[in-house]
Write a protein that holds these residues in place. Structure first.
Motif, short mmCIF file in Angstrom:
data_model
loop_
_atom_site.label_atom_id
_atom_site.label_comp_id
_atom_site.label_asym_id
_atom_site.label_seq_id
_atom_site.Cartn_x
_atom_site.Cartn_y
_atom_site.Cartn_z
N ILE A 117 19.02 12.12 -12.91
CA ILE A 117 19.10 12.67 -11.55
C ILE A 117 19.26 11.54 -10.51
CG2 ILE A 117 17.71 14.69 -12.20
CD1 ILE A 117 15.46 13.44 -10.45
N PRO A 118 19.91 11.84 -9.39
CA PRO A 118 20.03 10.84 -8.33
C PRO A 118 18.67 10.53 -7.70
CG PRO A 118 21.47 12.75 -7.91
CD PRO A 118 20.60 13.09 -9.07
N LYS A 119 18.43 9.25 -7.50
CA LYS A 119 17.15 8.83 -6.90
C LYS A 119 17.45 7.85 -5.76
CE LYS A 119 16.16 7.63 -11.09
NZ LYS A 119 17.20 8.34 -11.82
N TYR A 120 16.70 8.00 -4.69
CA TYR A 120 16.95 7.20 -3.48
C TYR A 120 15.67 6.52 -3.03
CZ TYR A 120 21.40 9.69 -2.92
OH TYR A 120 22.66 10.19 -3.11
N LEU A 121 15.85 5.33 -2.45
CA LEU A 121 14.77 4.61 -1.80
C LEU A 121 15.03 4.73 -0.30
CD1 LEU A 121 12.40 2.59 -2.22
CD2 LEU A 121 14.14 0.76 -2.28
N ILE A 122 14.02 5.22 0.44
CA ILE A 122 14.21 5.47 1.86
C ILE A 122 13.20 4.65 2.66
CG2 ILE A 122 14.27 7.24 3.69
CD1 ILE A 122 16.24 7.78 1.38
N GLY A 123 13.71 3.81 3.57
CA GLY A 123 12.85 3.07 4.49
C GLY A 123 12.91 3.75 5.84
N ASN A 124 11.89 4.58 6.13
CA ASN A 124 11.92 5.35 7.38
C ASN A 124 11.27 4.55 8.53
OD1 ASN A 124 12.52 7.73 8.89
ND2 ASN A 124 10.37 8.33 8.75
N LYS A 125 11.44 5.04 9.73
CA LYS A 125 10.92 4.44 10.98
C LYS A 125 11.65 3.13 11.30
CE LYS A 125 6.43 6.68 10.33
NZ LYS A 125 5.03 6.78 10.74
N SER A 126 12.96 3.12 11.08
CA SER A 126 13.76 1.93 11.38
C SER A 126 13.79 1.64 12.87
CB SER A 126 15.19 2.10 10.85
OG SER A 126 15.86 3.11 11.59
N ASP A 127 13.39 2.62 13.69
CA ASP A 127 13.35 2.40 15.15
C ASP A 127 12.22 1.46 15.56
OD1 ASP A 127 10.92 4.52 15.99
OD2 ASP A 127 12.03 5.09 14.23
N LEU A 128 11.20 1.29 14.70
CA LEU A 128 10.05 0.46 15.07
C LEU A 128 10.34 -1.01 14.74
CD1 LEU A 128 7.13 2.78 13.87
CD2 LEU A 128 7.99 2.43 16.20
N ILE A 129 11.29 -1.55 15.47
CA ILE A 129 11.81 -2.88 15.14
C ILE A 129 10.74 -3.97 15.30
CG2 ILE A 129 13.51 -4.63 15.85
CD1 ILE A 129 15.29 -2.14 16.61
N LYS A 130 9.96 -3.90 16.39
CA LYS A 130 8.98 -4.97 16.66
C LYS A 130 7.84 -4.98 15.67
CE LYS A 130 9.87 -5.78 21.50
NZ LYS A 130 9.62 -5.21 22.81
N SER A 131 7.46 -3.83 15.16
CA SER A 131 6.32 -3.79 14.24
C SER A 131 6.75 -3.72 12.77
CB SER A 131 5.41 -2.60 14.57
OG SER A 131 6.15 -1.41 14.61
N ARG A 132 8.01 -4.01 12.52
CA ARG A 132 8.50 -3.96 11.15
C ARG A 132 7.76 -4.95 10.25
NH1 ARG A 132 14.51 -3.28 8.76
NH2 ARG A 132 14.13 -4.23 6.74
N GLU A 133 7.36 -4.49 9.06
CA GLU A 133 6.61 -5.36 8.13
C GLU A 133 7.37 -5.65 6.84
OE1 GLU A 133 2.76 -3.71 7.23
OE2 GLU A 133 1.98 -4.11 9.24
N VAL A 134 8.38 -4.83 6.53
CA VAL A 134 9.04 -4.97 5.21
C VAL A 134 10.40 -5.64 5.38
CG1 VAL A 134 9.67 -3.78 3.09
CG2 VAL A 134 7.90 -2.80 4.57
N ASP A 135 10.53 -6.85 4.85
CA ASP A 135 11.78 -7.61 4.96
C ASP A 135 12.89 -6.98 4.11
OD1 ASP A 135 10.68 -9.46 6.54
OD2 ASP A 135 10.39 -10.97 4.96
#
Ligand code: GTP
Length: 189
Positions: A117-135
């Protein structure tokens, strides 16, 4: 052809509490966003028809699981019916990214056709640019390790939500066309 118009697929979202799973579906189905959401209790369903470029319409059943630990066994019981799975983390919360591999393991233990089955990785809240923690480098590495397609999204800004579901719908339809006799691709709705 008429039979193809009734094709239906279940898409499940999995991930920690608060990463935005409910918000992603809400944006996709109703094009709305709420600041103060209530944590999903148990499990929620919604439905949406999507028409592909070839004019075939698919019925999507969207399964929104609760991220909270206390609902884990209930969520697990719905994994096996999924035709596509989205593993969601929040770009501003590292621990939600670190938990993805645990969610994937849990999913694998509870789905018979996980490689199909198709599987996806989703990084949500891309709008929170200043508090981003995941490179991005960490995401690239996990994407390669898992072999899932990655989409950054923002339910708030409506970024990449339609593109994500369009990709899923096309991938599901292609898989169905490639393997028409596979009853795992048939509707469970
Ligand atoms: P559970 O139901 O507990 O598993 O949580 P969930 O993953 O469904 O998260 P939910 O959609 O309830 O969102 C949690 C919080 O994040 C809410 O306050 C949302 O408004 C907020 N949120 C969701 N998506 C986004 C986004 O893209 N950007 C921002 N800034 N906030 C978001």
């Amino acid at each position: 052809m008429s039979q193809e118009k009734e094709l239906a697929f279940s898409i499940i979202q999995i991930g920690d509490s608060g990463v935005g799973k409910t918000s992603i579906f809400r944006r996709y189905v109703y094009n709305t966003f709420e600041d103060n959401t209530v944590s999903t209790i148990g499990l929620q369903f919604s439905f949406k028809d999507v028409t592909l470029d070839n004019n075939i319409t698919l019925k999507l059943k969207l399964l929104d699981t609760a991220g909270q630990e206390k609902y884990r066994s209930l969520s697990k019981s719905f994994f096996r019916n999924a035709h596509a799975a989205l593993f969601v983390f929040a770009l501003n919360r590292m621990e939600t990214f670190q938990h993805i591999t645990e969610w994937v393991e849990l999913f694998k233990e509870n789905h018979d056709r996980v490689d199909k089955i198709p599987k996806y990785l989703i990084g949500n809240k891309s709008d929170l640019i200043k508090s981003r923690e995941v490179d991005q480098k960490l995401i690239d590495d996990l994407e390669n390790q898992l072999g899932f397609k990655y989409f950054p999204t923002s339910a708030l800004n409506n970024y990449n939500i339609d593109a994500l579901f369009k990709d899923i719908a096309n991938t599901l339809y292609q898989a169905y066309k490639d393997d028409k006799n596979d009853k795992g691709q048939k509707s469970l709705i």
